[in-house]
Design a protein around this motif. Structure first.
Motif, PDB file in Angstrom:
ATOM      1  N   THR A  37     -36.421 -11.613 -39.569  1.00 24.50           N
ATOM      2  CA  THR A  37     -36.623 -10.190 -39.879  1.00 24.50           C
ATOM      3  C   THR A  37     -38.123  -9.875 -40.019  1.00 24.50           C
ATOM      4  N   THR A  38     -38.890 -10.853 -40.507  1.00 23.86           N
ATOM      5  CA  THR A  38     -40.345 -10.673 -40.593  1.00 23.86           C
ATOM      6  C   THR A  38     -40.962 -10.737 -39.199  1.00 23.86           C
ATOM      7  N   GLN A  39     -40.416 -11.631 -38.365  1.00 18.19           N
ATOM      8  CA  GLN A  39     -40.877 -11.718 -36.980  1.00 18.19           C
ATOM      9  C   GLN A  39     -40.725 -10.369 -36.288  1.00 18.19           C
ATOM     10  N   ALA A  40     -39.581  -9.714 -36.511  1.00 17.10           N
ATOM     11  CA  ALA A  40     -39.351  -8.408 -35.891  1.00 17.10           C
ATOM     12  C   ALA A  40     -40.416  -7.409 -36.344  1.00 17.10           C
ATOM     13  N   GLN A  41     -40.796  -7.475 -37.626  1.00 16.65           N
ATOM     14  CA  GLN A  41     -41.847  -6.574 -38.133  1.00 16.65           C
ATOM     15  C   GLN A  41     -43.185  -6.844 -37.431  1.00 16.65           C
ATOM     16  N   ILE A  42     -43.543  -8.121 -37.290  1.00 21.63           N
ATOM     17  CA  ILE A  42     -44.839  -8.482 -36.704  1.00 21.63           C
ATOM     18  C   ILE A  42     -44.882  -8.143 -35.207  1.00 21.63           C
ATOM     19  N   VAL A  43     -43.777  -8.426 -34.499  1.00 24.47           N
ATOM     20  CA  VAL A  43     -43.708  -8.109 -33.076  1.00 24.47           C
ATOM     21  C   VAL A  43     -43.896  -6.598 -32.879  1.00 24.47           C
ATOM     22  N   GLU A  44     -43.207  -5.833 -33.710  1.00 23.15           N
ATOM     23  CA  GLU A  44     -43.310  -4.379 -33.618  1.00 23.15           C
ATOM     24  C   GLU A  44     -44.739  -3.910 -33.915  1.00 23.15           C
ATOM     25  N   LEU A  45     -45.338  -4.513 -34.952  1.00 23.08           N
ATOM     26  CA  LEU A  45     -46.702  -4.144 -35.350  1.00 23.08           C
ATOM     27  C   LEU A  45     -47.695  -4.411 -34.218  1.00 23.08           C
ATOM     28  N   VAL A  46     -47.633  -5.605 -33.631  1.00 29.16           N
ATOM     29  CA  VAL A  46     -48.596  -5.950 -32.576  1.00 29.16           C
ATOM     30  C   VAL A  46     -48.409  -5.023 -31.370  1.00 29.16           C
ATOM     31  N   GLY A  47     -47.157  -4.762 -30.996  1.00 30.34           N
ATOM     32  CA  GLY A  47     -46.884  -3.877 -29.864  1.00 30.34           C
ATOM     33  C   GLY A  47     -47.446  -2.478 -30.103  1.00 30.34           C
ATOM     34  N   ASP A  48     -47.259  -2.001 -31.324  1.00 29.53           N
ATOM     35  CA  ASP A  48     -47.704  -0.672 -31.706  1.00 29.53           C
ATOM     36  C   ASP A  48     -49.241  -0.581 -31.672  1.00 29.53           C
ATOM     37  N   LEU A  49     -49.911  -1.593 -32.259  1.00 32.86           N
ATOM     38  CA  LEU A  49     -51.378  -1.613 -32.279  1.00 32.86           C
ATOM     39  C   LEU A  49     -51.934  -1.716 -30.866  1.00 32.86           C
ATOM     40  N   GLN A  50     -51.250  -2.525 -30.050  1.00 39.23           N
ATOM     41  CA  GLN A  50     -51.705  -2.711 -28.671  1.00 39.23           C
ATOM     42  C   GLN A  50     -51.660  -1.393 -27.901  1.00 39.23           C
ATOM     43  N   ARG A  51     -50.573  -0.620 -28.085  1.00 37.81           N
ATOM     44  CA  ARG A  51     -50.462   0.669 -27.405  1.00 37.81           C
ATOM     45  C   ARG A  51     -51.552   1.625 -27.876  1.00 37.81           C
TER      46      ARG A  51
ATOM     47  N   GLY B  44     -36.764 -15.462 -26.227  1.00 38.81           N
ATOM     48  CA  GLY B  44     -36.346 -14.145 -26.703  1.00 38.81           C
ATOM     49  C   GLY B  44     -37.554 -13.286 -27.043  1.00 38.81           C
ATOM     50  N   VAL B  45     -38.539 -13.874 -27.718  1.00 38.11           N
ATOM     51  CA  VAL B  45     -39.762 -13.146 -28.058  1.00 38.11           C
ATOM     52  C   VAL B  45     -40.473 -12.719 -26.776  1.00 38.11           C
ATOM     53  N   VAL B  46     -40.548 -13.618 -25.801  1.00 42.49           N
ATOM     54  CA  VAL B  46     -41.202 -13.308 -24.521  1.00 42.49           C
ATOM     55  C   VAL B  46     -40.547 -12.082 -23.880  1.00 42.49           C
ATOM     56  N   ALA B  47     -39.215 -12.077 -23.861  1.00 43.34           N
ATOM     57  CA  ALA B  47     -38.497 -10.973 -23.218  1.00 43.34           C
ATOM     58  C   ALA B  47     -38.854  -9.645 -23.874  1.00 43.34           C
ATOM     59  N   GLY B  48     -39.127  -9.691 -25.187  1.00 43.35           N
ATOM     60  CA  GLY B  48     -39.414  -8.458 -25.907  1.00 43.35           C
ATOM     61  C   GLY B  48     -40.852  -7.973 -25.796  1.00 43.35           C
ATOM     62  N   ILE B  49     -41.812  -8.880 -25.564  1.00 42.29           N
ATOM     63  CA  ILE B  49     -43.213  -8.468 -25.668  1.00 42.29           C
ATOM     64  C   ILE B  49     -43.994  -8.500 -24.356  1.00 42.29           C
ATOM     65  N   ALA B  50     -43.555  -9.322 -23.386  1.00 47.87           N
ATOM     66  CA  ALA B  50     -44.442  -9.634 -22.264  1.00 47.87           C
ATOM     67  C   ALA B  50     -44.356  -8.634 -21.121  1.00 47.87           C
ATOM     68  N   ASP B  51     -45.494  -8.440 -20.450  1.00 50.14           N
ATOM     69  CA  ASP B  51     -45.496  -7.777 -19.144  1.00 50.14           C
ATOM     70  C   ASP B  51     -45.384  -8.851 -18.074  1.00 50.14           C
ATOM     71  N   THR B  52     -46.220  -9.892 -18.224  1.00 49.30           N
ATOM     72  CA  THR B  52     -46.125 -11.021 -17.297  1.00 49.30           C
ATOM     73  C   THR B  52     -45.937 -12.290 -18.106  1.00 49.30           C
ATOM     74  N   VAL B  53     -45.351 -13.288 -17.474  1.00 48.23           N
ATOM     75  CA  VAL B  53     -45.050 -14.531 -18.168  1.00 48.23           C
ATOM     76  C   VAL B  53     -45.421 -15.706 -17.275  1.00 48.23           C
ATOM     77  N   ALA B  54     -45.962 -16.751 -17.906  1.00 48.47           N
ATOM     78  CA  ALA B  54     -46.220 -18.000 -17.195  1.00 48.47           C
ATOM     79  C   ALA B  54     -45.467 -19.106 -17.924  1.00 48.47           C
ATOM     80  N   VAL B  55     -44.585 -19.797 -17.202  1.00 48.79           N
ATOM     81  CA  VAL B  55     -43.800 -20.880 -17.794  1.00 48.79           C
ATOM     82  C   VAL B  55     -44.542 -22.184 -17.548  1.00 48.79           C
TER      83      VAL B  55
END
Lengths: 357, 327
Positions: free
Chosen positions: B187-201, B215-226
């Motif tokens: 639940t804290t991860q969800a807060q931080i992911v949201e915060l970083v996305g918001d600040l980035q925008r 799962g985190v990648v799917a939510g935050i990334a534009d591009t991904v390198a495996v």
């Protein structure tokens, strides 16, 4: 409502209410019999900052051959609950029963026998194996402590057999833990737990420190062993998807209490407690499209201190649907559907409101 | 748009008692303004090391080769002092454990603006009000009072917010987030992911997010390198890589997670464990564990990174058909 009634409510929350008698003879076992049981358990730790109520009124039953999943975030009390089943922590109040016997006040000496019947697998296999012992010696240790094999030859045969059961080659017996991968070390931890042929294995975050590609191997191994040997598990993890996958029944903990219990399908598809719903909505899924479209329920703030939990409902300080009544009544774990219970005055209704908000 | 940070043919070799460890064995990636690049991989895949080396933070025992451009400026070959200045001014860092970035005996207010005082020449007084502003921006309640508190007086999630405030103090062009939510509750991860996305925008910052969590990648990334065994096995737009994974490793990794919607069938597993950087296979690093396993070529010859669709590349001789095509 009295403490007593509440305990009874919670009891049947995670066990069917068929009235299995306590204190039965452990030798005559029937399928589905209760292997281990906690009744209104509290574990409090004195600290300089005050008394930490790590577990504060938890009741549960684990039945033979099943996996009971316990999920929660840090500070929820899930690990302490597992430790209490092995009497590795001393209960402040409540009872711990294993195989029908009340072990709550057993002496250190008698507990040795208990630790053969209830085994534990820890999160970090690196920390739970003695780095100076060979793998074979580590697995042989419980065999020696509990006097389970006669002589070195029989012991070596049994170690070989245990290694084979967990999918490791026999020649690994001569290696040391640092020569093994994380997944191999966790297999050794499982072999050690199997050595005493326990009635119950408490698995405390058994996959949390493993690489993703190895987590699936360990989950499949645990399920295969359960099928082949009829094992009983208490599977403790913070990973909701893993608990859902592994469990027959599951319970969600928050701040020392069980807030919801039911089948994994009930919890996953139809959560009734607002905390469960928030937890589910926070779990990221590996699907970019779904992630873009989903609406998260973001909880505000942090989990309150277990030294001074909120009065009334413990989740109310973070609950997006908290109402005045929630500060006054400490909700009991009540049945809302068959085998599905939640400790919320507005179970289901609050979740519906949160999701449409 | 020109990339904020671009690495070309980056290698990192670390001398150890047991021989050279090939932590990064030739990697190319770039991140553009406002964009999030996710580097995903298991332990030892080289995902963190490639970023540390690119920003001049690799351990002293490491030998780094290749080219790195920060805002078009060549970073390799410049003096350590110059690199330190560029890094401090243009890049913010957030690591897994906030306590590794925080000094336990300084107030959070001092720490948040320490870098800004040096790199932007803020006065003490201006720094303090800037600290309150930053703590408020990352969602710390009553920032005006909390600015004088010490790190131990914050929870794990709040400490990570402080570190994010610190990282953003100089208004960097690039934020590097190395497993920033791994030690946090979901639940804290969800807060931080949201915060970083918001600040980035709001700030238009480019982000390189290092994680093992798909799962985190799917939510935050534009591009991904495996990454795997020090190399990129597959990279591209997040929808392409997750929608039509073409490397057997990516495909198996995506299938290995339990899917509550799919019932409780046996999980797809990948046999064995990731390779040691001390002992990388000669050909495809994934070959010993590969369910497809191809032929002798895979074992002995390094497959090149080849395009499968726009911007989507894969390092295998046997690109996997998507499930749709197979049916």
């Amino acid at each position: 409502m009295s403490e007593r009634q509440r305990a009874d409510d919670q009891l049947s929350a995670v066990g069917s209410a068929d009235g299995t008698a306590h204190g039965g003879v452990p030798k005559q076992r029937e399928p589905g019999e209760v292997v281990a049981e906690l009744d209104d358990l509290a574990v409090w730790f004195p600290t300089p900052a005050g008394v930490v109520r790590a577990v504060d009124g938890v009741s549960l039953r684990v039945r033979r051959g099943e996996t009971l999943g316990l999920v929660g975030e840090s500070g929820s009390g899930k690990s302490t609950t597992g430790l209490a089943l092995l009497r590795l922590v001393d209960p402040t109040s409540g009872t711990v029963r294993v195989g029908g016997e009340d072990v709550t006040r057993w002496s250190r000496r008698r507990l040795r026998a208990l630790r053969r019947r209830v085994a534990m697998v820890f999160q970090d296999p690196q920390a739970s194996l003695d780095p100076r012992l060979t793998i074979g010696a580590s697995i042989a240790e419980p065999l020696i402590v509990h006097r389970l094999t006669d002589g070195g030859a029989a012991r070596r045969r049994r170690v070989d057999e245990l290694l084979d059961m967990v999918g490791l080659r026999g020649d690994l017996a001569d290696r040391h833990p640092h020569e093994l991968s994380g997944g191999q070390r966790q297999r050794v931890g499982i072999a050690r737990a199997l050595a005493g042929e326990p009635d119950l294995i408490v698995l405390d975050e058994p996959i949390a420190s493993l690489d993703l590609s190895v987590q699936a191997q360990i989950m499949n191994l645990l399920r295969r062993l359960q099928r082949d040997l009829g094992l009983t598990y208490l599977f403790i993890a913070h990973d909701l998807a893993a608990v859902e996958h592994m469990s027959d029944r599951m319970a969600v903990m928050y701040l020392g209490r069980i807030v919801e219990s039911g089948t994994p399908a009930q919890i996953w598809r139809d959560p009734a407690h607002p905390y469960t719903a928030a937890l589910l909505s926070a779990v990221p899924v590996a699907d970019p499209q779904a992630e873009r479209e989903r609406r998260r329920i973001i909880l505000s703030g942090d989990i309150p201190s277990p030294v001074d939990p909120p009065g009334g409902c413990r989740f109310r300080t973070r609950c997006p649907q908290a109402r005045p009544e929630c500060a006054e009544t400490d909700p009991v774990l009540a049945e809302i559907d068959p085998d599905h219970r939640a400790a919320c005055l507005f179970a289901k209704e609050a979740v519906r409101a949160m999701r449409s908000a | 748009m020109k990339p904020v940070l671009a690495v070309e043919d980056l290698t990192v070799t670390i001398g150890t008692r047991r021989g050279p460890a090939h932590a990064v064995a030739g990697v190319d990636w770039a991140v553009r303004p406002g964009e999030t690049l996710a580097l995903v991989g298991e332990s030892g895949s080289g995902k963190s090391m490639s970023v540390l080396a690119a920003t001049g933070l690799a351990p002293r025992t490491a030998r780094v080769t290749g080219r790195v451009h920060l805002l078009g400026m060549e970073l390799t070959g410049v003096t350590e002092e110059r690199r330190r200045r560029l890094r401090g001014r243009h890049i913010g860092f957030v690591f897994q454990d906030p306590m590794t970035s925080l000094n336990p005996v300084l107030t959070v207010g001092r720490q948040v603006t320490e870098a800004a005082e040096e790199h932007l020449g803020l006065t003490r007084r201006a720094a303090r009000s800037r600290a309150v502003e930053l703590l408020d921006m990352v969602g710390i309640p009553s920032a005006g009072q909390r600015v004088d508190a010490y790190p131990h007086q914050f929870s794990g999630g709040m400490r990570q917010r402080v570190v994010i405030a610190m990282a953003l103090a100089c208004e960097p062009d690039l934020l590097i987030a190395d497993e920033p939510t791994t030690a946090l509750d979901v639940t804290t991860q969800a807060q931080i992911v949201e915060l970083v996305g918001d600040l980035q925008r709001r700030l238009g910052t480019a982000v390189v997010w290092i994680t093992h969590d798909l799962g985190v990648v799917a939510g935050i990334a534009d591009t991904v390198a495996v990454m795997y065994g020090g190399r990129i096995l597959e990279q591209g737009p997040v929808d392409a890589v997750f929608g039509t994974p073409s490397h057997p490793y990516t495909k198996a990794l995506l299938a290995a997670r339990p899917d509550p919607a799919a019932g409780s069938a046996e999980l797809v597993t990948i046999a064995g464990a990731p390779p040691s950087p001390l002992d990388l296979p000669a050909g495809c690093a994934f070959w010993p564990r590969c369910p497809v396993r191809g032929d002798a070529r895979c074992e002995h010859e390094l497959p090149p990174l080849v395009p499968v669709s726009a911007g989507h590349q894969v390092r295998t001789f046997y690109p996997q058909p998507s499930d749709g095509e197979r049916r």
